[in-house]
Design an enzyme around this catalytic site. Structure first.
Site, PDB file in Angstrom:
ATOM      1  N   HIS A  75       0.619  -1.403  -0.223  1.00 44.90           N
ATOM      2  CA  HIS A  75      -0.017  -0.342  -0.154  1.00 44.90           C
ATOM      3  C   HIS A  75       0.646   1.336  -0.232  1.00 44.90           C
ATOM      4  O   HIS A  75       1.670   1.438   0.695  1.00 44.90           O
ATOM      5  CB  HIS A  75      -0.822  -0.085   0.888  1.00 44.90           C
ATOM      6  N   TYR A 203      -8.699   5.732   8.219  1.00 44.30           N
ATOM      7  CA  TYR A 203      -8.125   6.101  10.071  1.00 44.30           C
ATOM      8  C   TYR A 203      -9.479   6.416  10.051  1.00 44.30           C
ATOM      9  O   TYR A 203      -9.263   7.864   9.850  1.00 44.30           O
ATOM     10  CB  TYR A 203      -7.213   5.838  10.123  1.00 44.30           C
ATOM     11  N   PRO A 295      -2.132   0.265  19.829  1.00 43.90           N
ATOM     12  CA  PRO A 295      -2.321  -0.392  18.526  1.00 43.90           C
ATOM     13  C   PRO A 295      -1.624   0.562  17.047  1.00 43.90           C
ATOM     14  O   PRO A 295      -2.257   0.155  15.820  1.00 43.90           O
ATOM     15  CB  PRO A 295      -2.823  -1.238  17.822  1.00 43.90           C
ATOM     16  N   LYS A 299       2.773  -0.292  15.538  1.00 44.02           N
ATOM     17  CA  LYS A 299       3.846  -0.557  15.264  1.00 44.02           C
ATOM     18  C   LYS A 299       4.678  -1.957  15.842  1.00 44.02           C
ATOM     19  O   LYS A 299       6.031  -2.640  15.943  1.00 44.02           O
ATOM     20  CB  LYS A 299       4.584   0.926  16.057  1.00 44.02           C
ATOM     21  N   TYR A 390       5.222   6.050   9.720  1.00 45.89           N
ATOM     22  CA  TYR A 390       4.062   5.354   9.774  1.00 45.89           C
ATOM     23  C   TYR A 390       4.908   3.965   8.853  1.00 45.89           C
ATOM     24  O   TYR A 390       4.744   3.082   9.058  1.00 45.89           O
ATOM     25  CB  TYR A 390       2.785   5.742   9.259  1.00 45.89           C
TER      26      TYR A 390
HETATM   27  P1  FAD Z   1       4.220 -12.246  21.117  1.00 49.71           P
HETATM   28  O1  FAD Z   1       3.164 -11.950  20.051  1.00 49.71           O
HETATM   29  O2  FAD Z   1       3.296 -11.589  22.283  1.00 49.71           O
HETATM   30  O3  FAD Z   1       4.699 -13.501  21.457  1.00 49.71           O
HETATM   31  C1  FAD Z   1       5.706 -13.777  22.720  1.00 49.71           C
HETATM   32  C2  FAD Z   1       5.133 -15.820  22.474  1.00 49.71           C
HETATM   33  O4  FAD Z   1       5.808 -15.851  24.065  1.00 49.71           O
HETATM   34  C3  FAD Z   1       3.595 -16.178  22.848  1.00 49.71           C
HETATM   35  O5  FAD Z   1       3.503 -16.516  21.426  1.00 49.71           O
HETATM   36  C4  FAD Z   1       3.452 -16.351  23.488  1.00 49.71           C
HETATM   37  O6  FAD Z   1       2.596 -17.979  23.691  1.00 49.71           O
HETATM   38  C5  FAD Z   1       4.848 -16.783  24.151  1.00 49.71           C
HETATM   39  N1  FAD Z   1       4.882 -17.371  26.079  1.00 49.71           N
HETATM   40  C6  FAD Z   1       4.466 -15.993  26.659  1.00 49.71           C
HETATM   41  N2  FAD Z   1       4.889 -16.871  27.965  1.00 49.71           N
HETATM   42  C7  FAD Z   1       5.354 -17.684  27.790  1.00 49.71           C
HETATM   43  C8  FAD Z   1       6.733 -19.017  28.520  1.00 49.71           C
HETATM   44  N3  FAD Z   1       5.744 -18.453  30.234  1.00 49.71           N
HETATM   45  N4  FAD Z   1       7.382 -19.864  28.184  1.00 49.71           N
HETATM   46  C9  FAD Z   1       6.877 -20.062  26.434  1.00 49.71           C
HETATM   47  N5  FAD Z   1       6.446 -18.771  25.918  1.00 49.71           N
HETATM   48  C10 FAD Z   1       5.478 -18.003  26.380  1.00 49.71           C
HETATM   49  N6  FAD Z   1       1.686  -4.125  15.709  1.00 49.71           N
HETATM   50  C11 FAD Z   1       1.630  -3.805  14.129  1.00 49.71           C
HETATM   51  O7  FAD Z   1       3.598  -4.012  14.139  1.00 49.71           O
HETATM   52  N7  FAD Z   1       0.678  -4.207  13.400  1.00 49.71           N
HETATM   53  C12 FAD Z   1       0.159  -3.756  14.203  1.00 49.71           C
HETATM   54  O8  FAD Z   1      -1.086  -3.812  13.173  1.00 49.71           O
HETATM   55  C13 FAD Z   1      -0.870  -4.890  14.806  1.00 49.71           C
HETATM   56  N8  FAD Z   1      -1.923  -4.568  15.174  1.00 49.71           N
HETATM   57  C14 FAD Z   1      -2.515  -5.192  16.388  1.00 49.71           C
HETATM   58  C15 FAD Z   1      -3.511  -5.388  16.573  1.00 49.71           C
HETATM   59  C16 FAD Z   1      -3.736  -6.317  17.475  1.00 49.71           C
HETATM   60  C17 FAD Z   1      -5.389  -6.887  17.922  1.00 49.71           C
HETATM   61  C18 FAD Z   1      -2.895  -7.209  18.723  1.00 49.71           C
HETATM   62  C19 FAD Z   1      -3.640  -7.000  20.091  1.00 49.71           C
HETATM   63  C20 FAD Z   1      -1.358  -6.299  18.504  1.00 49.71           C
HETATM   64  C21 FAD Z   1      -0.909  -5.669  17.573  1.00 49.71           C
HETATM   65  N9  FAD Z   1       0.105  -5.213  16.969  1.00 49.71           N
HETATM   66  C22 FAD Z   1      -0.618  -4.917  16.042  1.00 49.71           C
HETATM   67  C23 FAD Z   1       1.170  -5.747  18.280  1.00 49.71           C
HETATM   68  C24 FAD Z   1       1.467  -6.898  17.883  1.00 49.71           C
HETATM   69  O9  FAD Z   1       0.710  -8.397  17.540  1.00 49.71           O
HETATM   70  C25 FAD Z   1       2.879  -7.902  18.728  1.00 49.71           C
HETATM   71  O10 FAD Z   1       3.965  -6.326  19.074  1.00 49.71           O
HETATM   72  C26 FAD Z   1       3.989  -9.080  18.618  1.00 49.71           C
HETATM   73  O11 FAD Z   1       3.411 -10.080  18.872  1.00 49.71           O
HETATM   74  C27 FAD Z   1       4.648  -8.310  19.534  1.00 49.71           C
HETATM   75  O12 FAD Z   1       5.464  -9.424  18.918  1.00 49.71           O
HETATM   76  P2  FAD Z   1       6.236 -10.464  20.752  1.00 49.71           P
HETATM   77  O13 FAD Z   1       6.824 -12.107  19.791  1.00 49.71           O
HETATM   78  O14 FAD Z   1       7.199  -9.993  21.129  1.00 49.71           O
HETATM   79  O15 FAD Z   1       5.307 -10.402  21.695  1.00 49.71           O
HETATM   80  C1  DHB Z   2      -3.560  -3.124  11.768  1.00 46.89           C
HETATM   81  C2  DHB Z   2      -4.436  -2.792  12.539  1.00 46.89           C
HETATM   82  C3  DHB Z   2      -3.084  -1.684  13.037  1.00 46.89           C
HETATM   83  O1  DHB Z   2      -3.567  -1.331  14.710  1.00 46.89           O
HETATM   84  C4  DHB Z   2      -3.308  -0.339  12.725  1.00 46.89           C
HETATM   85  O2  DHB Z   2      -3.628   0.691  12.348  1.00 46.89           O
HETATM   86  C5  DHB Z   2      -3.656  -0.630  11.324  1.00 46.89           C
HETATM   87  C6  DHB Z   2      -3.947  -2.231  10.330  1.00 46.89           C
HETATM   88  C7  DHB Z   2      -4.521  -4.180  11.450  1.00 46.89           C
HETATM   89  O3  DHB Z   2      -5.032  -5.582  11.716  1.00 46.89           O
HETATM   90  O4  DHB Z   2      -5.029  -4.176  10.322  1.00 46.89           O
END
Ligand code: FAD
Ligand code: DHB
Length: 396
Positions: A75, A203, A295, A299, A390
């Site tokens: 995009h 947005y 969110p 980021k 962004y």
């Molecule tokens: P996580 O994905 O949380 O991974 C951590 C892992 O550790 C998990 O699999 C968990 O099960 C595991 N774990 C936890 N405790 C233990 C333990 N004790 N032992 C072993 N394993 C364990 N970010 C963006 O950049 N763009 C977006 O558009 C965006 N949209 C989002 C929308 C939603 C609804 C949500 C909830 C989040 C969004 N995010 C977005 C944020 C993004 O999903 C997270 O920042 C990302 O998942 C971080 O990755 P991570 O690997 O650090 O953590």
């Molecule tokens: C999505 C999530 C976000 O947090 C955002 O800023 C834009 C898009 C998504 O899940 O598609």
């Protein structure tokens, strides 16, 4: 007790842990990844969808760009809507060709799990009772798998276990500072089997609150609504969600999202967290274990990728030359990027959400917000500032 020796013990098999394992493997560094949920759960969890340019570039650099190229949706702009009008922000034009790509976090995770399996390096799902110790000497991870106790001894531990993990709480409280802001908002998100009705994200700020139109593929739409953090999903039958979305997203040119069967829905509260420093002895935190962003700026996943890219580089230097200089700079460099992302995410959040928690000041804030958005879409400098943040700056 099964005893395992590796170079880097990675707690958490989300995007941060899996990408770190992959980056280390490419440099010939062994790692052991343990994850407490099942493989299906980790893949199917619906979360982020927006990849910054640098995350896309990283996927290519590590040999995982093929499906992303085929299925990801590049995009070059986004829309900001308010007052019944949509305004396009031409991201690529304003940033010398940088753009975002829509490719679900679960697709990234799927690609990384496949690559891990192909590498033959260990990745254990469904482990229990994970604990870590001895960060100042030879670190150890204890866990149970299939009821059996295991001990991993490693040179370093990477805490990639997200916001509810055990790595951060294992650091003595006196050794870390946690900065936190809780926002008076939550997002109700739905996944819909319907073709997106716009080629780019929208947005939108409406007097009833924020709404976001996004997508996952040419057949799947993703939508979010600002709701109160106390909201109960049971009170939101599909019809109520659709009528609220249509009210908040509809613009005077007749644009509105396509309806379709809702295949997933959930509510996520919004907060900012920064942990300082991001390391303790031989334990290094990465991704959501070290910071959470609201969110709105998309980021979270991208910050996690920037962390593990930096950590893998620092570990590589250590194994190559014995130098700890880059490892010792990991936290400071990461915190600089984290605070930049916090600033941007807090700004996007406050510009686009209706805050009804502040009583008398709400009317003032609504007018200030309107001025903010009018300035944004009428000034090339303001649009460039949004676009630059962004699409994300190069990993550093
Ligand atoms: P996580 O994905 O949380 O991974 C951590 C892992 O550790 C998990 O699999 C968990 O099960 C595991 N774990 C936890 N405790 C233990 C333990 N004790 N032992 C072993 N394993 C364990 N970010 C963006 O950049 N763009 C977006 O558009 C965006 N949209 C989002 C929308 C939603 C609804 C949500 C909830 C989040 C969004 N995010 C977005 C944020 C993004 O999903 C997270 O920042 C990302 O998942 C971080 O990755 P991570 O690997 O650090 O953590
Ligand atoms: C999505 C999530 C976000 O947090 C955002 O800023 C834009 C898009 C998504 O899940 O598609």
């Amino acid at each position: 007790m099964e005893r395992i020796r590796t170079q880097v013990g990675i707690v958490g098999g989300g995007p941060a842990g899996l990408m770190l394992g992959h980056l280390l493997g490419l440099r010939g560094i062994h790692s052991f990844i343990l994850e407490d949920r099942s493989q299906e759960h980790v893949i199917e969890r619906v979360r982020a969808g927006v990849l910054e340019q640098s995350t896309v570039d990283l996927m290519h650099e590590v040999g995982l760009g093929e499906r992303l190229d085929r299925e990801g949706l590049r995009h070059e702009g986004i829309y900001v809507a308010f007052g019944g009008e949509r305004h396009r922000i031409p991201l690529a034009e304003l940033t010398g060709g940088r753009a975002i790509t829509i490719y679900g976090q679960n697709e990234v995770v799927k690609d990384l799990i496949e690559a891990r399996a192909a590498s033959g390096e260990p990745l254990r799902f469904e482990v229990d009772d994970v604990s870590i110790r001895d960060f100042d000497g030879l670190p150890k991870i204890h866990f149970r798998h299939g009821g059996q106790p295991h001990e991993v001894t490693c040179d370093f531990i990477a805490g990639c276990d997200g916001s509810r993990g055990i790595c951060l709480p294992s650091i003595p409280a006196s050794q870390v500072q946690i900065y936190e802001r809780v926002y008076p908002f939550a997002w109700l998100g739905i996944l819909v089997d319907a073709a997106p009705s716009s080629d780019e994200l929208v947005y939108s700020l409406h007097e009833r609150g924020f709404a976001l139109f996004s997508m996952r593929s040419p057949q799947v739409t993703r939508l979010y609504l600002q709701v109160s953090p106390e909201e109960d999903i049971e009170q939101w039958p599909d019809e109520r969600i659709w009528s609220e979305l249509e009210l908040r997203l509809h613009t005077r040119d007749g644009w509105t999202p396509h309806r379709g069967p809702v295949t997933q829905k959930g509510i996520t509260r919004m907060r900012s967290v920064v942990v300082e420093p991001m390391d303790h002895g031989r334990l290094f935190l990465a991704g959501d274990a070290a910071h959470i962003v609201p969110p709105t700026g998309a980021k979270g996943l991208n910050l996690a990728m920037a962390d593990v890219w930096r950590l893998a580089g620092a570990l590589d230097k250590f194994y190559d030359s014995g130098s700890e200089t880059e490892l010792r700079a990991y936290s400071e460099r990461g915190l600089r990027r984290t605070w930049r992302a916090q600033r941007f995410s807090a700004w996007m959040t406050s510009a686009l959400h209706r805050d009804n928690s502040s009583g008398d000041s709400s009317a003032f804030d609504q007018r200030r917000q309107r001025a903010e958005l009018e300035y944004l879409v009428s000034s090339r400098a303001a649009m460039t500032s949004l676009a630059e943040n962004y699409v994300g700056v190069a990993f550093d």
